[in-house]
Scaffold this active site. Structure first.
Site, PDB file in Angstrom:
ATOM      1  N   CYS A  86       0.965  -1.264  -0.002  1.00  0.00           N
ATOM      2  CA  CYS A  86       0.206  -0.096  -0.016  1.00  0.00           C
ATOM      3  C   CYS A  86       0.793   1.166   0.019  1.00  0.00           C
ATOM      4  CB  CYS A  86      -1.129  -0.036   1.149  1.00  0.00           C
ATOM      5  SG  CYS A  86      -2.470   0.966   0.688  1.00  0.00           S
ATOM      6  N   HIS A  89      -3.399  -5.343   0.240  1.00  0.00           N
ATOM      7  CA  HIS A  89      -2.813  -5.684   1.537  1.00  0.00           C
ATOM      8  C   HIS A  89      -3.129  -7.395   1.613  1.00  0.00           C
ATOM      9  CE1 HIS A  89      -2.688  -1.925   3.942  1.00  0.00           C
ATOM     10  NE2 HIS A  89      -3.641  -1.631   3.202  1.00  0.00           N
ATOM     11  N   GLU A 109      -1.396  -9.308   3.275  1.00  0.00           N
ATOM     12  CA  GLU A 109      -1.205  -9.778   4.836  1.00  0.00           C
ATOM     13  C   GLU A 109      -2.581 -10.389   5.442  1.00  0.00           C
ATOM     14  OE1 GLU A 109      -0.750  -6.829   4.048  1.00  0.00           O
ATOM     15  OE2 GLU A 109      -1.465  -5.259   5.431  1.00  0.00           O
TER      16      GLU A 109
END
Ligand code: GLN
EC number: 6.3.4.2
Length: 539
Positions: free
Chosen positions: A384, A510, A512
């Protein structure tokens, strides 16, 4: 009316006992016994969601597929259960009051006085049962944030009391997570704080069914009996929870203590099938027996509070296990990083991750980190804001546009290589208005990301207002920074890569948030693999 059973998890004595991990571990055991389970978090604060909170307050803001900005515990739920959560899985006092007040303005209460009881408690019960009423779940586990006795928790405890009364003791149970401290001077475990917190619950009309006792020392039978006697539970319902080497050990530890068994027994559900933990334990085996170690730098401005990057560090653990590699994280404060000290701060690293973030604090340090890893062939993953900084760095140092920036940091820059998305221009409110949740991205085959994902269409979660400025795309591509992933509907650049670098990937989304124990994220797996390769070349 569905047959869903409800398990509430309350906290006693202190915060930070790990209710989220206990809830997730119990859910995992029940799931692996064949039940369909989800976990919900009730947060007693007045913010509508944690999207507007500084990460220093409660750590990372976790984002779901359907675009909810939520508490980081939902990340644990997904990482343990391997199923997505949604808007309904995180409810705050702010959301409860907002809907009650909206109904009041519409006249839906027909002239009645609107009160905490019954209106707020009804809304809480409704929110808890939304998940159950979908018919998708045998069991809904609801974690109540905060500690019993807090003023703001009272309506929640009252809602639990009412639900237990309405649905019955074999459909609603309460697990109270508490602390049994060890007094070194006396050489003793102390039960009194637990007795007091249970008393507090009982004053609100709720008797816990099960006590899970966090402790640094073995809780022997005598102490268990004492806790059981004074807290009005059976001895087998006192479960000890000792400190674990890793959070991923907790499901096994809770199984050994019989937590899932007593829960099922109380809910009148079958205890016949044992939990199937083979895949889980294979992950643990790989995680605990690494054959290599690498060090990755995590550059961010909230590094003082590691919880601000929870999903990232957990994704390292999952991807590390896949590669049988221990990933050591070096925390690097972006405000302390400069072009002059980058070489010493980043020395010896096998990879650098530049983290997400907002605002201009620390961005020059992030840019310095990108420049160093780009010029020194160190594997790089920018997430990001980290991806946006990579675009700025390339524009400044390769294209020679010294003033290149993002309009988030410099609204007057002559070279806004990152600028506000058109859809954001009219937005005035901060809460819930970013580009949030899952969006598609089309990947080109000749890329590092294709090697990682092995597919050309992916869906990833987002949380941003600014984007890659397509006016600079041709220049950037010609100079060697390729756009390898694009949103097929809007043309928004989602991924940039430098093909001449061993592993340089920046992503607007993202990754993650989607890494779980059983599905380590492919991009993290590839990044760690590149780090491993880097560590071998260096030797
Ligand atoms: N601040 C940047 C944006 O809003 C990046 C956001 C992020 O890193 N989550 O676009």
């Amino acid at each position: 009316m569905s047959n869903t059973k409800y398990v509430f998890v309350t906290g006693g004595v202190t915060s930070s006992l790990g209710k989220g991990i206990i809830a997730a571990s119990l859910a995992k055991l029940l799931q692996q016994r064949g039940f369909s389970v989800t976990i919900q978090k009730l947060d007693p604060y007045i913010n509508i969601d944690p999207g507007t909170l500084n990460p220093y307050e409660h750590g990372e803001c976790y984002v779901t597929d359907d675009g909810a900005e939520t508490d980081l515990d939902l990340g644990h739920y997904e990482r343990f259960l391997n199923i997505p959560t949604s808007q309904a899985n995180n409810v705050t006092t702010g959301k409860i009051y907002q809907s009650v007040i909206n109904k009041e303005r519409k006249g839906e209460f027909l002239g009645k006085t609107v009160q905490v009881i019954p209106h707020i408690t009804d809304e809480i019960k409704h929110r808890v049962q939304i998940l159950g009423n979908t018919g998708d779940y045998d069991i809904v586990i609801t974690e109540i944030g905060g500690t019993v006795g807090d003023i703001e928790s009272l309506p929640y405890v009252e809602a639990v009391r009412q639900l237990k009364w309405e649905l019955g003791d074999d459909n609603v149970i309460v697990i109270h997570l508490t602390l049994v401290p060890y007094l070194a001077a006396a050489g003793e475990l102390k039960t009194k704080p637990t007795q007091h917190s249970v008393k507090m619950l009982m004053q609100s009309g709720v008797s816990p069914d099960i006590l899970v006792c966090r402790s640094e020392h073995e809780i022997n039978d005598t102490i268990k009996r004492k806790l059981a006697l004074f807290c009005n539970v059976k001895k087998q319902d006192v479960i000890q929870s000792l400190d674990a080497e890793t959070i991923y050990d907790v499901p096994n530890l809770m199984f050994k203590e019989g937590l899932d068994y007593v829960v099922l027994d109380k809910l009148n559900l079958s205890t016949r099938k044992q939990p199937k933990l083979r895949a889980w334990n294979q992950f643990l085996e790989r995680h605990k027996n690494p054959t290599s170690t690498i060090e990755i730098g995590l550059v961010g401005k909230y590094v003082e509070l590691h919880d601000s990057y929870k999903s990232i560090t957990e994704a390292f653990i999952h991807a590390g296990a896949t590669n049988k590699t221990k990933v050591v994280v070096r925390w690097i404060h972006s405000e302390e990083l400069t072009p002059e000290n980058a070489a010493s701060q980043l020395a010896g690293l096998n990879g650098v991750l530049v983290a997400p973030g907002f605002g201009d604090r620390g961005i020059e340090g992030k840019i310095a980190a990108v420049q160093y890893v780009r010029e020194n062939n160190i594997p790089f993953l920018g997430i990001c804001l980290g991806m946006q900084m990579a675009v700025i760095e390339y524009s400044r140092n390769v294209l020679g546009m010294k003033d290149a920036s993002s309009t988030e940091m410099d609204s007057k820059t002559a070279n806004p290589v990152i600028n506000l998305m058109a859809t954001q221009k009219e937005v005035t409110e901060k809460g819930g208005t970013m580009r949030l949740g899952a969006w598609d991205c089309q990947i080109i085959e000749d890329s590092k990301v294709f090697e990682a994902y092995k597919t050309t269409l992916i869906s990833e979660r987002h949380r941003h207002r600014y984007e890659y400025n397509n006016d600079y795309k041709t220049q950037l591509e010609e100079a060697g920074m390729k756009s390898t992933g694009i949103n097929p509907e809007t043309g928004l650049v989602e991924i940039v890569e430098i093909p001449t670098h061993p592993w340089f990937v920046g992503v607007q989304y993202h990754p993650e948030y989607k890494s779980t124990v059983l599905n380590p994220h492919p991009l993290f797996v590839s990044f760690i693999k590149a780090g491993l390769k880097h560590s071998k070349i260096k030797k």
